[in-house]
Design an enzyme around this catalytic site. Sequence first.
Site, PDB file in Angstrom:
ATOM      1  N   GLY A   2       0.834  -1.199   0.000  1.00  0.00           N
ATOM      2  CA  GLY A   2       0.000   0.000   0.000  1.00  0.00           C
ATOM      3  C   GLY A   2       0.869   1.249   0.000  1.00  0.00           C
TER       4      GLY A   2
ATOM      5  N   ASP B 248       2.143  -5.070  10.954  1.00  0.00           N
ATOM      6  CA  ASP B 248       1.852  -6.236  10.130  1.00  0.00           C
ATOM      7  C   ASP B 248       0.950  -7.199  10.907  1.00  0.00           C
ATOM      8  OD1 ASP B 248       2.235  -8.790   8.729  1.00  0.00           O
ATOM      9  OD2 ASP B 248       3.821  -7.689   7.673  1.00  0.00           O
TER      10      ASP B 248
ATOM     11  N   ALA C  85      -6.562  -6.093   4.340  1.00  0.00           N
ATOM     12  CA  ALA C  85      -5.131  -6.386   4.206  1.00  0.00           C
ATOM     13  C   ALA C  85      -4.900  -7.826   3.771  1.00  0.00           C
ATOM     14  CB  ALA C  85      -4.438  -6.141   5.549  1.00  0.00           C
TER      15      ALA C  85
ATOM     16  N   TYR D  53      -4.678 -18.259  -3.827  1.00  0.00           N
ATOM     17  CA  TYR D  53      -5.296 -16.999  -3.410  1.00  0.00           C
ATOM     18  C   TYR D  53      -6.743 -17.248  -2.976  1.00  0.00           C
ATOM     19  CZ  TYR D  53      -7.778 -12.584  -3.905  1.00  0.00           C
ATOM     20  OH  TYR D  53      -8.602 -11.513  -3.685  1.00  0.00           O
TER      21      TYR D  53
ATOM     22  N   PHE E 216     -16.011  -9.448  -7.070  1.00  0.00           N
ATOM     23  CA  PHE E 216     -15.642  -9.828  -8.419  1.00  0.00           C
ATOM     24  C   PHE E 216     -14.485  -8.884  -8.809  1.00  0.00           C
ATOM     25  CE2 PHE E 216     -18.273 -13.449  -9.505  1.00  0.00           C
ATOM     26  CZ  PHE E 216     -18.877 -13.596  -8.276  1.00  0.00           C
TER      27      PHE E 216
ATOM     28  N   ARG F 284     -14.775 -11.667 -17.056  1.00  0.00           N
ATOM     29  CA  ARG F 284     -14.857 -11.255 -15.646  1.00  0.00           C
ATOM     30  C   ARG F 284     -15.960 -10.222 -15.488  1.00  0.00           C
ATOM     31  NH1 ARG F 284     -12.250 -14.984 -15.476  1.00  0.00           N
ATOM     32  NH2 ARG F 284     -10.186 -15.427 -14.617  1.00  0.00           N
TER      33      ARG F 284
ATOM     34  N   ARG G  26      -2.757 -17.787 -18.140  1.00  0.00           N
ATOM     35  CA  ARG G  26      -2.174 -17.561 -16.809  1.00  0.00           C
ATOM     36  C   ARG G  26      -2.646 -18.694 -15.901  1.00  0.00           C
ATOM     37  NH1 ARG G  26      -3.980 -12.191 -13.604  1.00  0.00           N
ATOM     38  NH2 ARG G  26      -5.797 -13.485 -13.262  1.00  0.00           N
TER      39      ARG G  26
ATOM     40  N   ASP H  99      -6.388 -19.373 -13.748  1.00  0.00           N
ATOM     41  CA  ASP H  99      -7.467 -18.509 -14.262  1.00  0.00           C
ATOM     42  C   ASP H  99      -8.695 -19.316 -14.689  1.00  0.00           C
ATOM     43  OD1 ASP H  99      -7.191 -15.767 -14.279  1.00  0.00           O
ATOM     44  OD2 ASP H  99      -6.121 -15.685 -16.191  1.00  0.00           O
TER      45      ASP H  99
END
Length: 323
Positions: free
Chosen positions: A36, A51, A74, A141, A169, A219, A276, A279
């Site tokens: 950030g 953190d 975060a 992720y 999204f 997307r 990628r 995906d």
Amino acid sequence: MKVLVTGGAGYIGSVAVEMLLDEGHEVVVADNLERGHRSAVDQRAQLEVGDLRDRDFITGLMRRLKPDAVMHFAAYALVGESMEHPERYFENNVGGGINLVNAMLEAGVSRIIFSSTCYTYGLPREVTIPEGADTLPVNPYGESKLMLEKILQWYEKIHGLRPLMLRYFNAAGATESLGEDHHPETHLIPNVLRVPAGKAEYVRVFGDDYDTPDGTCIRDYIHVVDLVRAHVLALEKDLTGPLNLGTGEGYSVMQVIETARKVTGHPIPVRMAPRRPGDPPRLVARADRARAELDWKPVHSDLETIIRDAWRWFQAHPEGYAE
Ligand code: UDP
């Protein structure tokens, strides 16, 4: 309300901080400033640099503040990176998340609005995805976000936590003063705009052999202001569980590029590149719950407005936050 915003120096978090302050809330930002930007944090907010992987930092802060609500932005949020470094995603997104919610429990804070993702769904069977769809992530992720969702739901059952999990999204666009500035940039719209900005000669399209009408991934792009508005509405309601934030409209990579050509007047050359990893071909929301229960509807999220706002921010901030 007094709101603790983790990741308030990041792209979506910084917009949330600004909107919360404009609505009269008191805001404390917790951010490690790794990805950030200090200058993205509204001057009216109190910034605590630290953190979430540091348990003492977040436990101490929570004990001191005892906020009415936590908005938890975060996290690491790059699909591609997560396929190369899953360990970072589990350590930061899950480990940091556990420290945060344990600190909440200890301080008696129960309300949390969590930035989750449509990547929790994996390869959905539905054309537009409802919250009840199967969750079988295809990248670390999405898995890391789903893991924290599950932890939050167990804490709801056992400890009375009140978690609302907002499954985003594709956030895009900008406000007058706040926009997207990642290093390196991996997201589609900012990468497309690097070309008319003179910072790249072409944009790479990751795969044109998907099972979609033009072969490129689809997307659901949502304007960051609409996305953040849903968080502010959620503060006034006591909803829990997963809730999709998207428009219900999908656009392919090539349609995004075509719209950017129209907005910028630049030809934006493309080069085809391999897919990628991680995906899914198509991710489009069913956003009925947000409309019915949050009384939310996107008003800035037509693709042209999103790209026009992003482009305006890019032109006004050619070096991003330049820190
Ligand atoms: N994408 C692309 N070229 C780029 C960046 C992204 O073709 O330079 C594709 C990517 O593979 C995905 C879509 O654009 O299909 C949206 O990716 P982005 O990283 O913007 O968002 P994500 O869906 O990963 O959150």
